[in-house]
Design a protein around this motif. Structure first.
Motif, mmCIF file in Angstrom:
data_model
loop_
_atom_site.group_PDB
_atom_site.id
_atom_site.type_symbol
_atom_site.label_atom_id
_atom_site.label_comp_id
_atom_site.label_asym_id
_atom_site.label_seq_id
_atom_site.Cartn_x
_atom_site.Cartn_y
_atom_site.Cartn_z
ATOM 1 N N GLY A 254 -6.064 -0.218 -1.736
ATOM 2 C CA GLY A 254 -5.432 0.555 -0.801
ATOM 3 C C GLY A 254 -4.268 -0.423 -0.225
ATOM 4 O O GLY A 254 -4.220 -1.547 -0.363
ATOM 5 N N ASN A 255 -3.329 0.421 0.696
ATOM 6 C CA ASN A 255 -2.155 -0.433 1.371
ATOM 7 C C ASN A 255 -2.645 -1.459 2.275
ATOM 8 O O ASN A 255 -1.723 -2.145 1.878
ATOM 9 N N LYS A 256 -3.509 -1.299 2.881
ATOM 10 C CA LYS A 256 -3.971 -2.420 3.844
ATOM 11 C C LYS A 256 -4.271 -3.768 3.096
ATOM 12 O O LYS A 256 -4.008 -4.867 3.264
ATOM 13 N N GLU A 257 -5.063 -3.470 1.964
ATOM 14 C CA GLU A 257 -5.490 -4.593 1.042
ATOM 15 C C GLU A 257 -4.198 -5.061 0.356
ATOM 16 O O GLU A 257 -4.162 -6.188 0.146
ATOM 17 N N ILE A 258 -3.495 -4.278 -0.176
ATOM 18 C CA ILE A 258 -2.188 -4.928 -0.928
ATOM 19 C C ILE A 258 -1.310 -5.734 0.075
ATOM 20 O O ILE A 258 -0.874 -6.572 -0.232
ATOM 21 N N ALA A 259 -1.210 -5.035 1.383
ATOM 22 C CA ALA A 259 -0.540 -5.791 2.339
ATOM 23 C C ALA A 259 -1.059 -7.236 2.642
ATOM 24 O O ALA A 259 -0.231 -8.237 2.984
ATOM 25 N N GLU A 260 -2.372 -7.317 2.733
ATOM 26 C CA GLU A 260 -2.894 -8.660 3.038
ATOM 27 C C GLU A 260 -2.851 -9.466 1.699
ATOM 28 O O GLU A 260 -2.473 -10.808 1.956
ATOM 29 N N GLN A 261 -2.822 -9.062 0.556
ATOM 30 C CA GLN A 261 -2.906 -9.723 -0.758
ATOM 31 C C GLN A 261 -1.419 -10.291 -0.509
ATOM 32 O O GLN A 261 -0.983 -11.574 -1.032
ATOM 33 N N LEU A 262 -0.376 -9.598 -0.458
ATOM 34 C CA LEU A 262 1.035 -9.979 -0.597
ATOM 35 C C LEU A 262 1.767 -10.463 0.629
ATOM 36 O O LEU A 262 2.685 -10.886 0.394
ATOM 37 N N ILE A 263 0.928 -10.452 1.669
ATOM 38 C CA ILE A 263 1.341 -11.015 3.121
ATOM 39 C C ILE A 263 2.932 -10.090 3.354
ATOM 40 O O ILE A 263 3.774 -10.823 3.811
ATOM 41 N N ILE A 264 2.618 -8.787 3.300
ATOM 42 C CA ILE A 264 3.442 -8.252 3.905
ATOM 43 C C ILE A 264 3.009 -7.015 4.671
ATOM 44 O O ILE A 264 1.702 -6.682 4.816
ATOM 45 N N SER A 265 3.701 -6.238 5.461
ATOM 46 C CA SER A 265 3.217 -5.172 6.303
ATOM 47 C C SER A 265 2.913 -3.863 5.386
ATOM 48 O O SER A 265 3.521 -3.614 4.361
ATOM 49 N N VAL A 266 1.950 -3.226 6.028
ATOM 50 C CA VAL A 266 1.401 -1.917 5.464
ATOM 51 C C VAL A 266 2.657 -0.839 5.127
ATOM 52 O O VAL A 266 2.910 -0.374 4.199
ATOM 53 N N LYS A 267 3.571 -0.855 6.073
ATOM 54 C CA LYS A 267 4.881 -0.185 6.076
ATOM 55 C C LYS A 267 5.862 -0.560 4.704
ATOM 56 O O LYS A 267 6.270 0.401 4.155
ATOM 57 N N THR A 268 5.747 -1.768 4.855
ATOM 58 C CA THR A 268 6.559 -2.215 3.434
ATOM 59 C C THR A 268 5.854 -1.668 2.177
ATOM 60 O O THR A 268 6.613 -1.277 1.177
ATOM 61 N N GLU B 44 3.976 0.690 1.705
ATOM 62 C CA GLU B 44 4.160 2.329 1.535
ATOM 63 C C GLU B 44 5.737 2.449 1.016
ATOM 64 O O GLU B 44 6.013 3.374 0.273
ATOM 65 N N THR B 45 6.607 1.734 1.504
ATOM 66 C CA THR B 45 8.186 1.962 1.045
ATOM 67 C C THR B 45 8.214 1.529 -0.352
ATOM 68 O O THR B 45 8.766 2.405 -1.247
ATOM 69 N N HIS B 46 7.650 0.194 -0.738
ATOM 70 C CA HIS B 46 7.761 -0.199 -2.079
ATOM 71 C C HIS B 46 7.068 1.014 -3.029
ATOM 72 O O HIS B 46 7.430 1.016 -4.233
ATOM 73 N N LYS B 47 5.990 1.495 -2.659
ATOM 74 C CA LYS B 47 5.141 2.490 -3.416
ATOM 75 C C LYS B 47 5.841 3.639 -3.723
ATOM 76 O O LYS B 47 5.757 4.316 -4.713
ATOM 77 N N SER B 48 6.545 4.176 -2.565
ATOM 78 C CA SER B 48 7.449 5.431 -2.925
ATOM 79 C C SER B 48 8.599 5.013 -3.472
ATOM 80 O O SER B 48 8.807 5.844 -4.627
ATOM 81 N N ASN B 49 9.246 3.775 -3.570
ATOM 82 C CA ASN B 49 10.364 3.568 -4.526
ATOM 83 C C ASN B 49 9.916 3.479 -5.964
ATOM 84 O O ASN B 49 10.597 4.006 -6.731
ATOM 85 N N VAL B 50 8.786 3.001 -6.187
ATOM 86 C CA VAL B 50 8.058 2.816 -7.417
ATOM 87 C C VAL B 50 7.750 4.297 -8.044
ATOM 88 O O VAL B 50 8.379 4.601 -9.451
ATOM 89 N N MET B 51 7.507 5.305 -7.189
ATOM 90 C CA MET B 51 6.965 6.307 -7.790
ATOM 91 C C MET B 51 8.471 7.106 -8.106
ATOM 92 O O MET B 51 8.250 8.122 -9.132
ATOM 93 N N GLU B 52 9.472 6.990 -7.236
ATOM 94 C CA GLU B 52 10.443 7.629 -7.486
ATOM 95 C C GLU B 52 11.510 7.416 -8.614
ATOM 96 O O GLU B 52 11.913 8.074 -9.605
ATOM 97 N N LYS B 53 11.412 5.766 -8.777
ATOM 98 C CA LYS B 53 12.208 5.232 -10.046
ATOM 99 C C LYS B 53 11.403 5.641 -11.419
ATOM 100 O O LYS B 53 12.161 5.959 -12.290
ATOM 101 N N LEU B 54 10.009 5.663 -11.260
ATOM 102 C CA LEU B 54 9.626 6.021 -12.489
ATOM 103 C C LEU B 54 8.991 7.448 -12.816
ATOM 104 O O LEU B 54 8.763 7.755 -13.756
ATOM 105 N N GLY B 55 9.568 8.272 -11.756
ATOM 106 C CA GLY B 55 9.226 9.725 -11.956
ATOM 107 C C GLY B 55 7.795 9.986 -11.808
ATOM 108 O O GLY B 55 7.307 11.037 -12.647
ATOM 109 N N LEU B 56 7.192 9.417 -11.219
ATOM 110 C CA LEU B 56 5.579 9.738 -10.992
ATOM 111 C C LEU B 56 5.344 10.464 -9.803
ATOM 112 O O LEU B 56 5.969 10.477 -8.824
#
Length: 216
Positions: free
Chosen positions: A169-183, A185-197
């Protein structure tokens, strides 16, 4: 030209308003301090150009807001005004539908030229960025390369893609990568958009195809 300014720093907004309002052909119709506020104001006022900052820690960031604006108001030009002289941000801004990209350190004349350029429906990039893009394009043509869309992802976006596909989940990813949940979400949105998913199953299928699902 009817201009809207979206930037989280009030002093920058005030300076831009003073500069732009001194020009007879420009009217500043609104200001906003973050992306969501900017989108609401743009939908109501329908400006010709939105000056959009990239990094806004509160609310929606500039890239996400730019993408939503272009989807909802295709006739409104988005000009990214940022301190980031960075190829990754530049390419992401272009992918988000921005009509131009100019640095905050640019002279006033360059900013005004950029605004007038995107207002006409043309694209504007600051000079050194244009040169880098041309060099990269010529290099690819010379090498006969056809770039995989996956290669346009940043390393952080690839990490978020892999962890999301593995079911975190977003919170688990944030903890693993030491970034905020909002960040995240932004990365995930960019990935989906770039890959057309469009969905998580599509993302998982894509990650499997790329060999990213290696579980320890």
């Amino acid at each position: 030209m009817r201009i809207m300014i979206v930037d989280d720093h009030s002093m920058i907004r005030a300076g831009l308003r003073m500069l732009l309002s001194s020009k007879e052909d420009i009217e500043v119709v609104a200001e906003a301090s973050e992306g969501d506020e900017g989108i609401r104001a743009a939908l109501e006022l329908r400006p010709d150009v939105v000056l959009m900052d990239l990094s806004m820690p509160h609310g929606k960031d500039g890239l996400t807001a730019a993408s939503e604006l272009k989807e909802k108001l295709p006739d409104t030009a988005v000009l990214i005004l940022t301190m980031h002289d960075d190829d990754e941000y530049l390419f992401r801004a272009i992918n988000a539908g921005a009509g131009g990209y100019v640095l905050k350190s640019a002279p006033h004349e360059e900013l005004l030229a950029a605004i007038r350029t995107v207002a006409r429906g043309d694209a504007y990039l600051y000079p050194t960025a244009t040169k880098r893009l041309m060099n990269e394009f010529i290099g690819r043509m010379t090498r006969g390369e056809s770039k995989d869309v996956f290669d346009t992802l940043s390393e952080r976006e690839k990490e978020v893609l892999e962890l999301t596909a593995k079911g975190y989940g977003n919170k688990e990813i944030a903890e693993q990568l030491i970034i905020s949940v909002k960040t995240v979400e932004t990365h995930k949105s960019n990935v989906m958009e770039k890959l057309g998913l469009k969905s998580r199953p599509e993302l998982i299928k894509y990650a499997m195809k790329k060999g990213l699902l290696h579980f320890e």
